[in-house]
Structures are given as structure tokens and as C-alpha cells.
Scaffold this motif. Structure first.
Motif, short mmCIF file in Angstrom:
data_model
loop_
_atom_site.label_atom_id
_atom_site.label_comp_id
_atom_site.label_asym_id
_atom_site.label_seq_id
_atom_site.Cartn_x
_atom_site.Cartn_y
_atom_site.Cartn_z
N SER A 43 55.36 31.01 47.04
CA SER A 43 54.24 31.35 47.90
C SER A 43 53.13 32.03 47.11
O SER A 43 53.39 32.72 46.12
N GLN A 44 51.92 31.82 47.56
CA GLN A 44 50.74 32.36 46.87
C GLN A 44 50.14 33.50 47.71
O GLN A 44 49.07 33.37 48.29
N HIS A 45 50.84 34.61 47.74
CA HIS A 45 50.46 35.70 48.64
C HIS A 45 49.70 36.80 47.89
O HIS A 45 50.27 37.53 47.08
N LEU A 46 48.40 36.86 48.13
CA LEU A 46 47.55 37.91 47.56
C LEU A 46 46.92 38.67 48.73
O LEU A 46 45.98 38.19 49.36
N PRO A 47 47.44 39.86 49.06
CA PRO A 47 47.00 40.57 50.27
C PRO A 47 45.52 40.96 50.23
O PRO A 47 44.97 41.29 49.17
N GLU A 48 44.90 40.91 51.38
CA GLU A 48 43.49 41.26 51.51
C GLU A 48 43.21 42.68 51.04
O GLU A 48 42.18 42.96 50.43
N ASP A 49 44.15 43.60 51.29
CA ASP A 49 43.87 45.01 51.02
C ASP A 49 43.93 45.39 49.55
O ASP A 49 43.69 46.54 49.20
N VAL A 50 44.25 44.43 48.65
CA VAL A 50 44.26 44.74 47.21
C VAL A 50 43.15 44.03 46.46
O VAL A 50 42.97 44.25 45.26
N LEU A 51 42.41 43.18 47.13
CA LEU A 51 41.42 42.35 46.43
C LEU A 51 40.37 43.19 45.71
O LEU A 51 40.02 42.91 44.56
N GLU A 52 39.86 44.19 46.35
CA GLU A 52 38.80 45.01 45.77
C GLU A 52 39.29 45.83 44.58
O GLU A 52 38.57 46.01 43.60
N GLU A 53 40.53 46.27 44.64
CA GLU A 53 41.05 47.21 43.64
C GLU A 53 41.79 46.53 42.49
O GLU A 53 41.95 47.12 41.41
#
Length: 322
Positions: A43-53
Motif C-alpha cells: 500500500s502507498q499510504h502517506l498520511p495528510e498530517d505529515v506532508l508539510e513536515e
């Protein structure tokens, strides 16, 4: 700004511990599902809440998500392919990219080798006969012994295929950008400019090149016409290295023996395309480099772990692509 490593690999607990130990002073977020560790794809799971950081991403997230990581410094893919992430505007200009070259040689090389054998011995034809409960002789077959394998792209995958080909009595010709560099698996090394003279010598053409303007339609109508009628093409690199329409015509006209394709152009091959019904063509859905072989997953994780250690130590990354 402090580092945040987002690791998308489906790590077992002991594997996760090794990543934590390699960068003890760096915050790490693990988003992979351990239940997928032995699955053929992850799965290609990159959570929204870590994108900025996020400053580091280990994995292959969708391009539209990775574009939204403005502070990214390094990306480690779990694939050998990385081109979509290197396109202008996807990553910050200063961000590094490294890939998993070295993880796929055995799996893809063996897949190509199996395709070669299957076509030589007409196994696809017998498989079709079996579905129709037919007991018929499909005709003469080929042997690799004493033949010549032309390996276009002599990286990890090409070298593994060449090693297997030599093991069954084939002579190997290699084509690469830096022809001066010899390899033990290759009997003769050449540059791409020599390709027109090499094609008529080939009994098998094994293609493992990336998608670039220079490799697009490397095997075009003219190149296909230079091959002998008993030549076999096996492609597990990128589909656009072959002119698909010209290949379909060559196969239908009996101008070459057969083709084994794990990649196509376009991909997936659309319904109704001539290659689907071509008896001389063996097609697999770009799965040669998937995680079907346990050693592939192990190698991907080992490469990422070593590169994480190198990153936090300020050392040069393995497989750095930019």
C-alpha cells in the motif's frame, strides 16, 4: 528544521527496530502495514498530517501527494523506477532521490529467462491447447545452447539474465552507455551505436532499459527487420523501448520467432490490441519485479536501511539518482 522520516515499508517489528536504531535521534513515522510484508505489492499510504513536515519519505507514494511535501530533502523508492518523481516540479529542487536498484536482479532476470525458455519450447501454444483439450504437436523448437544473447542494459537485472544465459551455453553481448567498462557476465561489451551491427547476431534480445528519449523505440521497425527469423525478444525494462505496432506486425508476419513482454506501450495493453491474440507473444502484467520472491522484499528493506544510516551520517547514498 528537524528531520521527520516517513517510512511506508511494511516492516515487521524487528525490522522497524533496526530503522529506529539506525537513526535514534530522528523522529520516524511508520505507515506501512506489517500484514502486507509478504504481499506481492504494498500500500502507498502517506498520511495528510505529515506532508508539510516530512523531510524524508521511504516508499512510493502517489505523485500528487509527494508534490505536497515542500520540505522534502530525500526520497528513497522501493522500486528501481524513479522517473515520475524526478520530473520537474514533483520534488523540491534540492531533494535527493535514491532507488532500490539491486533488489530486483534475481527476480526479473529469472522471469525473463523463463519467458525465453517458454517461447523456445512453444509452451504458450501447448498451454492454449490444454484449455481446448487438444493433443497436438506444435512444431519445431529452439535451444539456447550455442546461441547468442544480446543484453541491452547491463545493470543488475541484465547481468543476472546474462549469467543465466551463459550457464546454458549462450554467448553474451552487452550494450550500455559506458562500453569501456567490462563485466564478467558479458563476453563482448558495446555501446548503443553498435546496435545495428549486433542485432543480426542475436538469437535472444533481452531488454532492460529505462524510459528516456534515447531509448524510446530502440527496437523500431528497422531494428526488428534486422533480426533473424528465429530471434526472440524479451522486454522487462520499459514498454516504450519497443515500437509495439511494429512488433505486432513482425510477429504476425513470422519475421521473428517470438516475444516475451512484462512491459508494454501503452500499459496496460488495451483490450483488442493485436498482441493479446498473437500466438507468438507471451505477456505478463508488469509483475516480474513485484514482491513475489521473498528475497526482493528483503533486499528493498536492506537498501533502505543502509541508506537511512548513510543519510543521518552525511554519507553518500547508494543508488543516488539525483
Amino acid at each position: 528544521m528537524h528531520d521527520l522520516i516517513v517510512n511506508m515499508l511494511p516492516l515487521r517489528e524487528e525490522e522497524r527496530d533496526r530503522f529506529l536504531q539506525s537513526a535514534p535521534a530522528v523522529r520516524q513515522v511508520f505507515t506501512g502495514d506489517p500484514a502486507e510484508r509478504d504481499a506481492p505489492s504494498w500500500s502507498q499510504h502517506l498520511p495528510e498530517d505529515v506532508l508539510e513536515e516530512a523531510t524524508v519519505v521511504i516508499g512510493n507514494p502517489p505523485v500528487d501527494l509527494i508534490r505536497r511535501c515542500p520540505n522534502l530533502r530525500w526520497m528513497q523508492t522501493w522500486s528501481a523506477g524513479f522517473e515520475e518523481y524526478a520530473a520537474p516540479g514533483v520534488l523540491p529542487e534540492s531533494a535527493m532521490i535514491s532507488n532500490a536498484t539491486g533488489a530486483y536482479g534475481q527476480a526479473v532476470g529469472e522471469h525473463m529467462f523463463a519467458m525465453m525458455w517458454a517461447l523456445m519450447k512453444r509452451l504458450p501454444a501447448y498451454a492454449v491447447q490444454q484449455t481446448h483439450e487438444q493433443w497436438l504437436d506444435a512444431g519445431r523448437v529452439l535451444s539456447p545452447e550455442g546461441g547468442t544473447a544480446l543484453v541491452i542494459g547491463t545493470g543488475d537485472i541484465g547481468r543476472h539474465f546474462a549469467r543465466l544465459a551463459r550457464g546454458v551455453g549462450m554467448r553474451t553481448l552487452g550494450v550500455r552507455r559506458k562500453a569501456a567498462r567490462s563485466l564478467p557476465e558479458i563476453d563482448e561489451m558495446h555501446g548503443f551505436d553498435d546496435l545495428p551491427e549486433l542485432l543480426p547476431r542475436a538469437d535472444v534480445v533481452a531488454m532492460v532499459v529505462p524510459s528516456t528519449p534515447q531509448t524510446r523505440h530502440l527496437l523500431d521497425r528497422e531494428a526488428l527487420a534486422a533480426l533473424s527469423p528465429h530471434a526472440i525478444i524479451v522486454n522487462a525494462g520499459r514498454g516504450d523501448a519497443i515500437d509495439t505496432g511494429a512488433l505486432a506486425e513482425a510477429l504476425h508476419g513470422g519475421r521473428i520467432w517470438g516475444a516475451g513482454l512484462d512491459v508494454t506501450d501503452p500499459e496496460p495493453l488495451p483490450k483488442g490490441h493485436a498482441l493479446w491474440s498473437e500466438p507468438r507473444c507471451l505477456i505478463t502484467p508488469h509483475i516480474a519485479g513485484s514482491n513475489h520472491l521473498a528475497s526482493v522484499s528483503d533486499a528493498i528493506i536492506a537498501i533502505a536501511l543502509e541508506n537511512e544510516r548513510r543519510y543521518v551520517s552525511g554519507e553518500k547514498l547508494h543508488n543516488a539518482r539525483r
